[in-house]
Scaffold this active site. Structure first.
Site, PDB file in Angstrom:
ATOM      1  N   HIS A 276       0.825  -1.207   0.000  1.00  0.00           N
ATOM      2  CA  HIS A 276       0.000   0.000   0.000  1.00  0.00           C
ATOM      3  C   HIS A 276       0.867   1.268   0.000  1.00  0.00           C
ATOM      4  CE1 HIS A 276      -3.390  -2.609   0.541  1.00  0.00           C
ATOM      5  NE2 HIS A 276      -3.032  -2.960   1.762  1.00  0.00           N
ATOM      6  N   ASP A 327      -5.135  -8.345  -2.837  1.00  0.00           N
ATOM      7  CA  ASP A 327      -5.403  -8.077  -1.423  1.00  0.00           C
ATOM      8  C   ASP A 327      -6.638  -8.806  -0.906  1.00  0.00           C
ATOM      9  OD1 ASP A 327      -5.344  -7.059   1.130  1.00  0.00           O
ATOM     10  OD2 ASP A 327      -5.372  -4.966   0.555  1.00  0.00           O
TER      11      ASP A 327
END
Length: 458
Positions: A276, A327
């Site tokens: 991220h 994810d």
């Protein structure tokens, strides 16, 4: 020297293929023992050749929590207060009350098959579901890790397995909360788990192994210092700076921002992948570029959770490396992730072609950067070249979206214009695992996953 054509196990012919030095037409790729042993250009298709369409190298999914695939679409109701990552996390914790090893394996296997259908030929599984639903450790610390390995074998996907160290609920080594009971471990148990994961992947040929401190929230400074030594030279991944609250909490705890603190206290280099890194300032992302680390971007999940937008346009123009991951697996597809990445930049900066360069189109620049960064983050190599694993995607050029296209326009049309399902076939280590857009074992894997969901969602 390339072997004679008759020595190959499989010959794949493509009307065009993206090779390391660019596009080539009428390409035959020879495969033996799962690896590319020959590449011929400008040759006609032989009667025995398989393949067709446009050949592309398979790409690594740099970040997956496969078990969360079962939650897709179940967290979209707004509660009485503002809804964000933190409220989603509470729902995820409650979801973990059910489901044992059999269910986790079944859900994971189908998610891995969907990744292959979507163009990912390797998955870097960020594995932190270690304990049973009550929070007790299994007699075998690696019980669930073994199920992930079994799921990878059932689907045929290449695996980079990252067992996750998770010990705390917040900065400053706060004690864990009840919802985290399936994740929690200590250093001794984790060392045993890491060693077991290394053994499990060693038996899988081209599988890889590394470690993942979950986040600066979940590990203490002393624990973080010890974890790289357990990676045995493999990848090291960590969630960092995903949320603004995380930045605020880190500042309150340490006086530094999360990426700033990590770079100052950990030996971050090209072995590391920062997952991220959404909320970084310019000094931080330039320092990441200088260290040679990869940023693992998960654009669809980041959009779904309202995380924010990583400054990818500036980062890649400065030479930054990235890979893309799925994810939470709310949706699975390589083209979809790359499209969301570019569109997020366009929306935030109000411009176009923001991740492109003067030598390549947007689609090709996105694809090749994800290929290279993903391989680095997964601890493997990739590309259509002699010696590489025969991990190959074939685009279905019979689709109208590809009509009249050639070269970079093929990638642009796939990522930005083609419908879902434009991948015709996928070969993993020379074995066709996706045919006519469907995983070859899709029916069986889906039936098993349906049975698992009856347990998980009871």
């Amino acid at each position: 020297m390339s072997p004679a054509p008759e020595t190959v196990d499989l010959a794949l012919w493509f009307e065009a293929a993206l090779l390391p030095d660019g596009w080539a037409k009428d390409v035959r790729i020879g495969v033996r023992s799962g690896r590319i042993v020959s590449i011929e250009r400008g040759v006609g298709r032989a009667a025995a050749d398989a393949g067709g369409g446009v050949g592309l190298p398979g790409v690594t999914n740099v970040h997956s929590h496969a078990f969360q695939r079962a939650m897709a679409g179940l967290t979209e109701a707004r509660g009485p207060s503002d809804d964000d990552f933190w409220t989603w996390r509470e729902l995820m914790y409650r979801f973990l009350d059910r489901g044992g090893p059999d269910e986790i394996e079944a859900i994971t296997a189908l998610a891995f098959a969907e990744m292959l259908e979507g163009g990912f030929t390797r998955v870097t599984e960020f594995h932190y579901l270690h304990n049973d639903p009550a929070g007790a450790g299994y007699a075998d610390h690696s019980e669930i890790a073994g199920r992930i390995v079994a799921a990878a074998a059932a689907s045929g996907i290449a695996l980079t397995l990252l067992p996750v160290f998770y010990a705390h609920s917040g900065f400053g080594a706060l004690p864990p909360v009840q919802g985290q009971r399936r994740f929690i471990t200590d250093l001794d148990r984790f060392a045993d788990l890491a060693a077991a994961c290394s053994r499990l992947t060693a038996d899988m040929g081209d599988a890889r192994f590394g470690v993942a401190p979950h986040s600066l929230r979940a590990v203490s400074a002393d624990q973080l210092a010890l974890l790289p030594g357990l990676a045995q030279g493999g990848p090291i991944h960590i969630h960092v700076a995903e949320q603004t609250k995380e930045v605020e909490d880190c500042l309150a705890w340490s006086g530094a921002r999360p990426v700033e603190w990590l770079l100052n206290h950990a030996p971050v280099d090209d072995q590391w992948c920062l997952i991220h890194a959404t909320h970084v300032n310019e000094a931080e992302w330039r320092a990441v570029v200088a260290r040679g680390a990869v940023v693992g971007l998960c654009p669809i999940t980041e959009a779904n959770l309202g995380d924010g937008v990583f400054p990818a346009a500036a980062y890649v123009q400065a030479g930054g490396r990235f890979g893309v991951g799925t994810d939470s697996n709310v949706q699975i597809g390589l083209a979809e992730e790359l499209r969301m990445l570019e569109y997020s930049q366009r929306l935030s900066l109000r411009g176009r072609a923001l991740t492109a360069d003067s030598a390549r189109s947007t689609g090709r620049a996105l694809f090749e950067r994800a290929l290279v960064g993903g391989a680095q983050a997964g601890g493997a190599s990739a590309g259509l070249a002699v010696g590489q694993a025969a991990d190959i995607i074939s685009l279905n050029t019979r689709r109208f979206a590809f009509a009249g296209r050639s070269g970079d326009a093929l990638l642009d049309s796939w990522i930005f214009g083609a419908p879902t399902g434009s991948i015709a076939s996928v070969w993993r280590a020379g074995r066709e695992v996706v045919r006519e857009g469907r995983h070859v074992a899709r029916d069986a894997l889906e039936a098993r996953c349906r049975a698992a969901l009856k347990v998980v969602m009871a």
